[in-house]
Write a protein that holds these residues in place. Structure first.
Motif: not given
Lengths: 235, 265
Positions: A68, A213, A230
């Motif tokens: 990420y 995220p 994600a």
């Protein structure tokens, strides 16, 4: 991406040499067009083969969080590379020094994360900067501010998901540099005002932004052509 | 995310916990920071803290130590900026907003941490001598900016050094990270101001190698190995760039050794 990569599959074939030249010219022309369209293919010269429609999975656990971060650093590095390559008119010497420094920091973050992730690293992402006018100072610095504030909020929100104390420390080492970038960019926009740590990013408790995220990726998606999932990140 | 959760949890476990926490934190504070603290007090304090948390987790006890340490630094910064802004003629009119924004944040951090520790306003605040380093920061604007940049860079390193101690306290970790990046924003703009005042372009918003004064605040900033990966020369970049790209932590002991002289009990 396949238009550019396929001609190089057999560079010894005469036909492919021609196609190769066309491919290179096409690529260079495409890159040149960025002045007008802002579109830029980040992964074009990299080794990773990726289907145009492929979705990149960041993965799970600490690896997922590091990927990420790697995705965001790729985005930042690509942006500042283009900022310096196509410097807006009237860029002062001080601004060029600063933006070159920041470009180098982001490239170093990107390459560090790639090295730390090793074979677990996601491929190079395709970015889309068509909304940015690289010849316009306000557009460039405004985008830089958004990217830096986003980076700070991303690391602030992701730290709690890291299990390995070494990775948590590394995230801490990077996020304060992102915060320095954010403040410096903001100081260029509104010099020596409250803006470097304005009330738009620091709340009444004196706390900077932290975002999950999923929110960050939604914010960043306009700049990223590649689809990213994600779904397997820690929550 | 709620920094006060730890206190709520404790109250559910033990209604008297807060009172004992306040008492314990004061004693621990004195033993940690007062140069006069006796060895006996230093030993007794952790036991007192542990007794407060006898039904809570070890992680929470560690988090309380981190919060008390952070509060000390925030007291120092809050009082420093308040005094600077109150000193007539010290800070130029067109720089007051910038420093008032920093003061506002440090005061907010003090309140937040006092609240989390169950302290009343200024309950643990020591007295400070800001001229302890031989520089009177209120004698000139440049002195003031110089000490400000030192405190901010030190604060960034201090919070970073405590992150690992909070790895099992997600809510407090996130709050600490959110303070940490605010301190880094402060550091960046104050460094830019110092650079202008000294006409020295080598003072940047970020720290190059281990350059900077006072030297102990910048010691080790030239590290190039992170999570076991040595990145010297990575992507063909200079050592300057490689070291600027990563800020380094400091231990609590190192931070207190630097900040200690400014604290007079």
């Amino acid at each position: 991406m396949s238009i550019i990569k396929n001609p190089f599959n057999n560079p010894d074939s005469p036909d492919n040499q021609i196609i190769s030249r066309v491919g290179r010219r096409f690529f260079l022309r495409s890159a040149g067009l960025t002045a007008v369209t802002g579109a830029f293919i980040l992964g074009a010269c990299q080794d990773h083969d990726m289907e145009p429609d492929a979705t990149v999975d960041l993965g799970s656990g600490d690896i997922g969080i590091l990927n990420y971060a790697y995705a965001l650093e790729q985005l930042e590095a690509a942006f500042y590379t283009q900022v310096i390559d196509m410097a807006y008119s009237g860029m002062t010497a001080e601004e060029r020094r600063m933006l070159t420094d920041i470009r180098d920091h982001e490239i170093i973050h990107r390459e560090f994360l790639k090295a730390a992730l090793g074979t677990s690293a996601i491929p190079g992402l395709e970015v889309n900067f068509s909304s940015i006018n690289f010849n316009d100072r306000a557009s460039v610095l405004g985008t830089a501010r958004v990217l830096e504030d986003t980076g700070v909020a991303a690391y602030n929100g992701a730290g709690k998901y890291l299990q390995d104390v070494q990775f948590l420390l590394v995230a801490g080492k990077i996020v304060s540099v992102e915060a320095r970038h954010a403040a410096a960019i903001r100081d260029l926009l509104q010099p020596r005002s409250r803006y470097f740590a304005g009330d738009d990013v620091v709340d009444a408790n004196g706390l900077d932004v932290a975002k999950e995220p999923a929110m960050i990726l939604a914010d960043a998606q306009p700049f990223i052509e590649t689809r990213i999932t994600a779904n397997n990140l820690p929550k | 995310m709620n920094l006060f959760k730890i206190i709520d949890d404790l109250q559910q476990i033990d209604g008297e916990a807060i009172d004992r926490l306040e008492h314990a934190s004061r004693r621990s504070f004195i033993s940690n920071l007062g140069k006069l603290g006796t060895k006996a007090a230093a030993v007794a304090a952790p036991i007192a803290v542990a007794s407060v948390f006898n039904k809570a987790t070890a992680q929470s006890a560690m988090a309380v130590e981190v919060l008390k340490f952070a509060l000390t630094l925030e007291y120092l910064e809050a009082e420093f900026y308040t005094m600077g802004l109150n000193r007539s003629g010290l800070i130029p009119a067109n720089r007051r907003d910038m420093f008032d924004q920093i003061r506002k944040h440090e005061v907010a951090h003090v309140k937040l941490l006092e609240g989390a520790l169950g302290l009343t306003a200024n309950q643990n605040k020591p007295n400070f001598n800001f001229s302890a380093a031989g520089i009177d920061p209120f004698a000139s604007y440049e002195n003031f900016v110089f000490l400000a940049h030192a405190f901010e860079d030190l604060g960034v390193r201090a919070y970073k050094g405590q992150a690992g101690n909070l790895i099992n306290d997600d809510a407090i970790l996130e709050t600490a990270l959110r303070i940490h990046s605010v301190e880094a924003r402060h550091a960046a703009v104050v460094r830019r101001e110092l650079s202008d005042l000294r006409n020295d372009p080598n003072i940047k918003a970020w720290i190059t190698n281990a350059e900077g004064s006072p030297a102990p605040i910048y010691a080790g900033e030239d590290n190039t190995t992170h999570a076991g990966v040595n990145i010297m020369g990575i992507a063909g970049k200079s050592k300057e760039a490689v070291t600027e790209a990563f800020d380094e932590p400091l231990t609590k002991e190192a931070v207190l050794a630097i900040a200690g002289p400014f604290i007079v009990m």
